[in-house]
Design an enzyme around this catalytic site. Structure first.
Site, short mmCIF file in Angstrom:
data_model
loop_
_atom_site.label_atom_id
_atom_site.label_comp_id
_atom_site.label_asym_id
_atom_site.label_seq_id
_atom_site.Cartn_x
_atom_site.Cartn_y
_atom_site.Cartn_z
N GLU A 25 0.82 -1.22 0.00
CA GLU A 25 0.00 0.00 0.00
C GLU A 25 0.86 1.28 0.00
OE1 GLU A 25 -1.78 1.60 3.56
OE2 GLU A 25 -1.21 -0.16 4.71
N VAL A 106 -5.49 -0.17 2.34
CA VAL A 106 -5.55 -1.62 2.10
C VAL A 106 -6.71 -1.92 1.14
CG1 VAL A 106 -5.99 -3.85 3.19
CG2 VAL A 106 -4.46 -2.19 4.30
N ASP A 138 -18.50 2.59 12.70
CA ASP A 138 -17.22 2.76 12.02
C ASP A 138 -16.55 1.40 11.79
OD1 ASP A 138 -14.83 3.55 10.97
OD2 ASP A 138 -14.37 5.02 12.53
N ASP A 142 -11.79 -1.67 4.40
CA ASP A 142 -10.86 -2.78 4.13
C ASP A 142 -11.59 -4.11 4.26
OD1 ASP A 142 -8.95 -0.77 4.08
OD2 ASP A 142 -7.80 -1.50 5.81
N LYS A 159 -3.75 -2.98 14.49
CA LYS A 159 -3.44 -2.35 15.78
C LYS A 159 -4.64 -2.46 16.71
CE LYS A 159 0.05 0.87 14.24
NZ LYS A 159 0.35 2.20 13.77
#
Ligand code: PSU
Ligand code: MN
Length: 305
Positions: A25, A106, A138, A142, A159
């Site tokens: 990416e 991504v 939210d 991806d 993460k």
């Protein structure tokens, strides 16, 4: 009509000869690290793909084309530019029509990779379901794009700014395989484990390559997710980042950060709070996912022969 593709020479030759290629990416270049570290890191990550045995193809948008394989000059231009927009799958059509630069997330990268005929994509961290998504809705595009693009995605999970348990639930519901290569747990970027067991573990690269091919032979329309954790000696213990993440999530809400700005805001806040600890882990995981991506793409290319 078809979207014009611009391949660099290395990628064009590799694809023509059936050699393994790994897409990377470009959002991490423009929105990940400050200049000039971002340019140096992008080149290191490309070298890690080569060390794994494949050709890197960093993907971006420019001049109304999808670039499949940025040159060093392209990387320098994107890394030093300001205001290059983050380009997820929803943004690509307009950015291409306007002929502007776009840094692919991504989701955008797997769209680009599939169009370019590249089967493997590596990214240290994918997007996912955010904490509090039951209120904010939210969910990173991806995940939705993984249900649509036939690409093998190699990553170190995501993460823990995200709700990783909900992220795994989403992928399970949509039939996206999540396979951890040579580890039992779903990793969390800096952390070897997210504390969640991976749905499946495979230790043999050839079995994994065959599994990817089988997934599509079965008629599935989407991606195949493979995880590989950060090296243990470079990892950060989960509890050391948890407080920083909780603070960052609260600050984002308080400051009304919304939409596609949320992820960068949270990542920055956590990076600042863990400075010193995070930069080494960050580099380590970027390199290791790219290298494993390269080696698995090579195993897949051997399997196809
Ligand atoms: N690193 C991570 N998580 C991420 C990203 C990097 O650990 O989400 C970047 C990637 O470029 C990813 C994008 O595609 O953020 C997702 O943004 P959003 O959550 O707005 O969909
Ligand atoms: Mn979002």
């Amino acid at each position: 009509m078809t979207i014009p593709l611009a391949y660099n020479e290395e990628v064009a030759d590799a694809l023509a000869e059936g050699r393994p290629v790994v897409a990377l990416e470009s959002n991490v270049i423009t929105h990940g690290l400050p200049y000039p570290d971002n340019a140096a890191t992008a080149l290191k990550v490309q070298d890690a793909v080569r060390a794994g045995g494949a050709v890197p193809a960093t993907v971006c948008l420019e001049h109304g084309r999808i670039k499949a394989g940025m040159t060093d000059v392209d990387i320098e231009r994107f890394a030093s530019a300001t205001g290059v927009p983050k380009a997820s799958c929803r943004d690509m059509a307009v950015i291409l029509a306007e002929g502007r630069m776009g840094a692919l997330t991504v989701a955008g990268s797997v769209v680009a990779a599939e169009l370019a005929g590249i089967t493997f994509f590596a990214s240290a961290g994918i997007g996912g379901v955010h904490r509090g998504a039951e209120r904010t809705m939210d969910v990173s595009a991806d995940l939705i794009q993984f249900t649509r693009s036939k690409v093998a995605v190699v990553c170190a999970g995501a993460k823990s700014i995200l709700d990783l348990a909900l992220t795994l639930e989403y992928l399970e519901t949509h039939g996206v395989p999540v396979v951890s290569y040579r580890s039992a747990d779903f990793p969390a970027f800096y952390c070897v484990s997210s504390g969640l067991r991976s749905p499946r573990r495979v230790d043999d690269a050839d079995v994994l390559a065959r599994s990817v091919a089988n997934h599509w032979a079965l008629g599935n329309p989407g991606s195949f997710l493979i995880t590989t954790p950060v090296r243990a000696e470079d990892a950060i213990p989960g509890h050391e980042v948890e407080a920083a993440i909780a603070d960052a999530v609260a600050a984002a809400e308080r400051n009304g950060v919304r939409g596609n700005a949320v992820t960068k805001y949270l990542m920055r806040a956590v990076d600042v709070a863990t400075e010193g600890r995070s930069s080494r882990a960050n580099m380590s995981v970027l390199v290791s996912t790219a290298e494993v991506g390269g080696s698995l793409a090579a195993a897949h290319a051997r399997y196809r022969e």
